[in-house]
Design a protein around this motif. Structure first.
Motif, short mmCIF file in Angstrom:
data_model
loop_
_atom_site.label_atom_id
_atom_site.label_comp_id
_atom_site.label_asym_id
_atom_site.label_seq_id
_atom_site.Cartn_x
_atom_site.Cartn_y
_atom_site.Cartn_z
N LEU A 1 43.40 23.45 39.62
CA LEU A 1 43.21 24.48 38.59
C LEU A 1 43.63 23.98 37.22
O LEU A 1 42.95 24.23 36.22
CB LEU A 1 44.01 25.73 38.96
N ALA B 1 39.50 33.27 43.95
CA ALA B 1 39.35 33.82 42.60
C ALA B 1 38.42 35.02 42.59
O ALA B 1 38.55 35.89 41.72
CB ALA B 1 38.83 32.74 41.66
N GLY C 1 40.43 38.16 42.36
CA GLY C 1 40.25 38.26 40.92
C GLY C 1 39.08 39.14 40.55
O GLY C 1 39.27 40.27 40.08
N CYS D 1 51.17 34.18 43.79
CA CYS D 1 49.73 33.97 43.60
C CYS D 1 49.45 32.86 42.60
O CYS D 1 50.05 32.80 41.52
CB CYS D 1 49.09 35.27 43.13
N GLY E 1 46.71 32.71 41.05
CA GLY E 1 45.70 33.21 40.12
C GLY E 1 46.24 33.80 38.84
O GLY E 1 45.46 34.31 38.03
N LEU F 1 44.59 32.30 35.79
CA LEU F 1 43.20 32.75 35.67
C LEU F 1 43.15 34.17 35.09
O LEU F 1 42.37 34.44 34.17
CB LEU F 1 42.53 32.72 37.04
#
Length: 489
Positions: A197, A327, A331, A444, A446, A449
């Motif tokens: 990432l 994601a 997400g 997490c 994420g 992101l």
């Protein structure tokens, strides 16, 4: 109907037993058979303020600072250095408190709430108020431990014994952290995926992907904001499907670039399959040891993504497939709900909307994130923060015996506010960024992101539109799965 009468009689009896178990004098309780005295112990012995004295309840005060100090020094509340000390700690530990439960059926108060249609968040707030920062529910044979305090959250979630995942299906994507049970297995996978990432999901490329995706929203929003519309017809339902499509397009574009970009048909298929998988996750949280069956929707997801990753030249990157699925599930499926709550809050709080609009005009990402975290801290957009964990082995933390096999949930702090009648401060919103995406070994991946995509989307909207005020009053939410979605969009 006869069945209804029978159900009423059964639950009337259960309520009577519950009242007896909670309020009968000690001399009478001694004559109740042990099988009827299975109620988990309530927090007692320190007076009515025990809960607030114990943990500072998401206040961001001494409890939060203490948690940070413990993390910084490597100390863990409830840990001891010697085997003898550990045995003494275990012998002195108490069971997790919670509403009285019947074997095989579960917590009576919870079952009664389901029958009477009580919203889940209201039940959880009541249990938090009655039983303290950490409480247990039983739903059939499944035990759930709910953590409603930041200090307790750090103490529990940082323990490896409390860092498992409930796994009911075979991993269809390879190194998929949602379906990796043991934290020791997850650690090297997480390290590789975090590096991927960092190497491939640069903030500038994420913002560019958002800017490319947002124009598909403008026609529907422009129609609502048309000055020719009379005040009586101004406003429209939240464009949920359009927002969801735009966010999916942004996230997939960030992963795939121009070469791997999905067609409209592929994107629709991917979104439908991801929704099917997400609904499966909600229905199968019990998680045994991991079967050989593939989760619903996973074959369709894999087919679409493998073709797109091939076009993007990323078929050989083993981290790309599981990360893109994560994601999307964690997400793109959740971001529209978060954005909806943020917009509704800004429509009610003009000063906060002005603050966010100034940050958007100045390109101030940190200013937008500050507003977003403050909104999400005080808004129960989900009953829990993130997916559940699983307790892998019996462990004692802060004097409580956490049982092997129980599921762990982090209660959203806004539900705790409701339980304790508290209004969160701005500092609470700032502190929320420390634990909104979880803590400990299974936090997490994420967060970066989300912190790139959501401010970019909100900033793009506020540079083009302002949101009309909704006026005072609480916007009601309805629980769908684990998420709480606005009931009056």
């Amino acid at each position: 109907s006869p069945l209804g009468v029978i159900c009423f009689i059964v639950f009337a009896g259960l309520v009577a037993v519950e009242l007896l178990a909670t309020s009968a004098p000690a001399w009478l309780l001694r004559h109740i058979p042990p099988c009827l005295r299975t109620r988990a112990p309530t927090v007692s012995g320190s007076g009515p303020d025990f809960a607030s004295l114990m943990c500072n309840d998401y206040s961001g005060g001494q409890g939060h600072g203490l948690a940070r100090f413990l993390r910084a020094t490597g100390r863990r509340c409830g840990s001891v250095d010697t085997e003898a000390g550990q045995e003494q700690q275990a012998s002195d530990a108490k069971d997790v408190p919670g509403p009285w439960a019947l074997p095989f059926l579960g917590s009576v108060a919870f079952l009664w709430g389901l029958l009477t249609g009580t919203p889940l968040q209201e039940m959880l707030a009541r249990f938090r108020a009655e039983h303290g920062p950490v409480f247990m529910l039983q739903t059939g044979p499944v035990r759930q431990v709910w953590v409603g305090d930041t200090q307790a959250l750090h103490h529990i979630y940082e323990r490896p014994e409390c860092s498992g995942r409930p796994v009911s299906f075979k991993d269809p994507f390879g190194d998929f952290l949602f379906l990796t049970r043991e934290p020791t297995q997850a650690e090297p996978i997480k390290k590789r995926q975090r590096q991927w990432l960092e190497d491939n999901m640069k903030p500038d490329s994420l913002r560019a992907a958002v800017e490319d995706a947002m124009p598909q929203l403008w026609p529907v929003l422009d129609a609502v904001a048309d000055p020719a519309r009379t005040p009586s017809v101004l406003g429209a339902p939240w464009p949920d499907s359009e927002v969801r499509s735009a966010l999916y397009a942004a996230v997939t574009r960030a992963f795939l670039g121009d070469q791997g970009l999905m067609s409209n048909e592929e994107l629709e298929e991917f979104m439908e399959a991801t929704r099917e998988y997400s609904e499966m996750r909600v229905k199968s949280k019990g998680g045994g040891g991991g079967g050989e069956q593939l989760p619903p929707g996973s074959a369709r997801i894999r087919k679409v993504l493998e073709a797109a990753l091939g076009r993007a030249g990323r078929s050989h990157e083993q981290e790309a497939l599981p990360l893109m699925v994560a994601a999307s599930i964690g997400g793109s499926e959740i971001f529209p709900n978060l954005l909806h709550w943020i917009i509704l809050t800004l429509a009610q709080d003009q000063s906060m909307q002005d603050q966010a609009a100034r940050a958007a005009a100045a390109g101030d990402k940190q200013g937008l994130m500050h507003v977003m975290y403050c909104v999400l801290r005080r808004t129960a957009y989900s009953v829990a923060l993130g997916p559940p964990r699983k307790i892998l082995r019996d462990v004692v933390v802060d004097g409580l015996r956490l049982p092997e096999g129980a599921l762990l949930f982090a209660l959203h702090p806004a539900v705790v506010d409701e339980a304790l009648g508290r209004v969160p401060s701005e500092k609470d919103g700032v502190d929320f960024s420390d634990y909104a995406f979880g803590v400990g070994p299974r936090a997490c991946l994420g967060q970066s992101l989300a912190e790139a995509v959501l401010p970019a989307v909100l900033g793009s909207l506020l540079r083009r539109y302002r949101v009309a005020g909704l006026g005072p009053g609480k916007v009601q939410g309805v629980v769908k799965g684990q998420l709480i979605r606005p009931d009056n969009p």
